[in-house]
Design a protein around this motif. Structure first.
Motif, PDB file in Angstrom:
ATOM      1  N   PHE A  48       0.829  -1.204   0.000  1.00  0.00           N
ATOM      2  CA  PHE A  48       0.000   0.000   0.000  1.00  0.00           C
ATOM      3  C   PHE A  48       0.863   1.252   0.000  1.00  0.00           C
ATOM      4  O   PHE A  48       1.967   1.265   0.535  1.00  0.00           O
ATOM      5  N   ASN A  49       0.324   2.326  -0.558  1.00  0.00           N
ATOM      6  CA  ASN A  49       0.991   3.626  -0.501  1.00  0.00           C
ATOM      7  C   ASN A  49       0.747   4.320   0.837  1.00  0.00           C
ATOM      8  O   ASN A  49       1.625   5.003   1.341  1.00  0.00           O
ATOM      9  N   TRP A  50      -0.443   4.157   1.388  1.00  0.00           N
ATOM     10  CA  TRP A  50      -0.845   4.852   2.616  1.00  0.00           C
ATOM     11  C   TRP A  50      -1.491   3.871   3.595  1.00  0.00           C
ATOM     12  O   TRP A  50      -2.120   2.901   3.178  1.00  0.00           O
ATOM     13  N   LYS A 105     -16.126  15.319   0.020  1.00  0.00           N
ATOM     14  CA  LYS A 105     -15.076  14.444  -0.512  1.00  0.00           C
ATOM     15  C   LYS A 105     -14.824  13.281   0.451  1.00  0.00           C
ATOM     16  O   LYS A 105     -14.916  13.425   1.665  1.00  0.00           O
ATOM     17  N   THR A 106     -14.453  12.159  -0.115  1.00  0.00           N
ATOM     18  CA  THR A 106     -14.041  11.026   0.706  1.00  0.00           C
ATOM     19  C   THR A 106     -12.601  11.245   1.163  1.00  0.00           C
ATOM     20  O   THR A 106     -11.897  12.119   0.631  1.00  0.00           O
ATOM     21  N   ILE A 107     -12.162  10.436   2.094  1.00  0.00           N
ATOM     22  CA  ILE A 107     -10.761  10.504   2.531  1.00  0.00           C
ATOM     23  C   ILE A 107      -9.846  10.275   1.330  1.00  0.00           C
ATOM     24  O   ILE A 107      -8.872  10.998   1.126  1.00  0.00           O
ATOM     25  N   MET A 141      -7.173  13.015  -0.101  1.00  0.00           N
ATOM     26  CA  MET A 141      -5.741  12.705  -0.109  1.00  0.00           C
ATOM     27  C   MET A 141      -5.154  12.833  -1.509  1.00  0.00           C
ATOM     28  O   MET A 141      -4.069  13.383  -1.681  1.00  0.00           O
ATOM     29  N   LEU A 142      -5.855  12.334  -2.510  1.00  0.00           N
ATOM     30  CA  LEU A 142      -5.365  12.412  -3.886  1.00  0.00           C
ATOM     31  C   LEU A 142      -5.277  13.852  -4.383  1.00  0.00           C
ATOM     32  O   LEU A 142      -4.334  14.210  -5.085  1.00  0.00           O
ATOM     33  N   ASN A 202      -5.288  16.808  -2.364  1.00  0.00           N
ATOM     34  CA  ASN A 202      -4.652  17.820  -1.518  1.00  0.00           C
ATOM     35  C   ASN A 202      -3.467  17.349  -0.676  1.00  0.00           C
ATOM     36  O   ASN A 202      -2.724  18.178  -0.160  1.00  0.00           O
ATOM     37  N   PHE A 203      -3.290  16.051  -0.504  1.00  0.00           N
ATOM     38  CA  PHE A 203      -2.278  15.594   0.445  1.00  0.00           C
ATOM     39  C   PHE A 203      -1.270  14.607  -0.129  1.00  0.00           C
ATOM     40  O   PHE A 203      -0.436  14.085   0.601  1.00  0.00           O
ATOM     41  N   ASN A 204      -1.319  14.323  -1.392  1.00  0.00           N
ATOM     42  CA  ASN A 204      -0.448  13.291  -1.950  1.00  0.00           C
ATOM     43  C   ASN A 204       1.036  13.638  -1.881  1.00  0.00           C
ATOM     44  O   ASN A 204       1.883  12.764  -1.916  1.00  0.00           O
ATOM     45  N   SER A 205       1.365  14.908  -1.737  1.00  0.00           N
ATOM     46  CA  SER A 205       2.780  15.292  -1.658  1.00  0.00           C
ATOM     47  C   SER A 205       3.324  15.253  -0.224  1.00  0.00           C
ATOM     48  O   SER A 205       4.502  15.479   0.001  1.00  0.00           O
ATOM     49  N   PHE A 206       2.488  14.930   0.731  1.00  0.00           N
ATOM     50  CA  PHE A 206       2.913  14.850   2.130  1.00  0.00           C
ATOM     51  C   PHE A 206       3.270  13.417   2.497  1.00  0.00           C
ATOM     52  O   PHE A 206       2.861  12.476   1.828  1.00  0.00           O
ATOM     53  N   ASP A 207       4.031  13.259   3.580  1.00  0.00           N
ATOM     54  CA  ASP A 207       4.400  11.925   4.072  1.00  0.00           C
ATOM     55  C   ASP A 207       3.486  11.440   5.184  1.00  0.00           C
ATOM     56  O   ASP A 207       3.267  10.249   5.330  1.00  0.00           O
ATOM     57  N   CYS A 208       2.985  12.382   5.986  1.00  0.00           N
ATOM     58  CA  CYS A 208       2.146  12.014   7.126  1.00  0.00           C
ATOM     59  C   CYS A 208       1.134  13.130   7.373  1.00  0.00           C
ATOM     60  O   CYS A 208       1.484  14.304   7.366  1.00  0.00           O
ATOM     61  N   ILE A 209      -0.091  12.737   7.570  1.00  0.00           N
ATOM     62  CA  ILE A 209      -1.157  13.680   7.888  1.00  0.00           C
ATOM     63  C   ILE A 209      -1.600  13.372   9.311  1.00  0.00           C
ATOM     64  O   ILE A 209      -2.030  12.255   9.606  1.00  0.00           O
ATOM     65  N   LYS A 210      -1.481  14.342  10.191  1.00  0.00           N
ATOM     66  CA  LYS A 210      -1.903  14.164  11.580  1.00  0.00           C
ATOM     67  C   LYS A 210      -3.278  14.801  11.764  1.00  0.00           C
ATOM     68  O   LYS A 210      -3.489  15.953  11.404  1.00  0.00           O
TER      69      LYS A 210
END
Length: 184
Positions: free
Chosen positions: A81-83, A101-103, A107-108, A110-118
């Motif tokens: 898995f990627n995430w 929007k779904t999770i 993620m696709l 707005n957050f795909n360039s991040f490593d971790c979302i807290k």
């Protein structure tokens, strides 16, 4: 073999809302859900989920916290898995900023360039209910006031006044290990 986008790991011990939890996260775009069952008394719901959903995987263990079962599962699946999301069965992540929007979509886009979302862990309250609600997401609507202190002798219900705790969604390529809910 190409990687799937997003998996979820959770632990379960006699949780009354397991099916609701799985359906919620499948609708949020989770590819696979890994449920570590900590020797639950009633296996009926687990067998039903395993039968009807090919993307729900049940792992039967006991004493899963002491034996670090989440770490073991993570090490086995991380390269598929990627995430990864690691939350308990009564914990729901939402896309508050773009609620429609779904999770996965969030993620696709707005957050795909991040490593971790807290994600801040917001405690909800039963508001002194005597019995479990029929639907946790619709009926458990009272949020703890995190501006007040909440004292408890039970560690799980400890006061989080001084510190906001988080859950996370993280890239498997950036984290070799996991500790409870956070990647290492």
């Amino acid at each position: 073999m190409s990687k799937k986008f997003l998996a979820l790991i959770t632990r379960h011990k006699n949780e009354p809302f397991l099916k609701q939890f799985c359906l919620y996260y499948i609708n949020q775009g989770i590819d696979d859900i890994y449920i570590i069952d900590d020797n639950s008394k009633d296996k009926k719901i687990l067998k039903e989920l395993d039968f009807y959903f090919k993307n729900i995987h049940i792992i039967y263990k006991d004493d899963i916290i002491r034996k670090n079962s989440i770490k073991s599962i993570y090490s086995k699946i991380r390269n598929q898995f990627n995430w990864i999301i690691n939350v308990d069965v009564d914990e729901y992540i939402t896309t508050k900023k773009h609620i429609t929007k779904t999770i996965r979509e969030e993620m696709l886009s707005n957050f795909n360039s991040f490593d971790c979302i807290k994600i801040p862990w917001v405690m909800m309250s039963s508001n002194h209910r005597k019995k479990n609600p029929k639907n946790l997401l619709e009926e458990n609507i009272y949020r703890w006031n995190h501006n007040s202190q909440h004292f408890s002798h039970i560690y799980k219900f400890r006061c989080r006044y001084e510190k906001i705790e988080c859950k996370s969604i993280f890239k498997t390529s950036c984290f070799n290990d996991i500790d409870d809910h956070m990647p290492l």
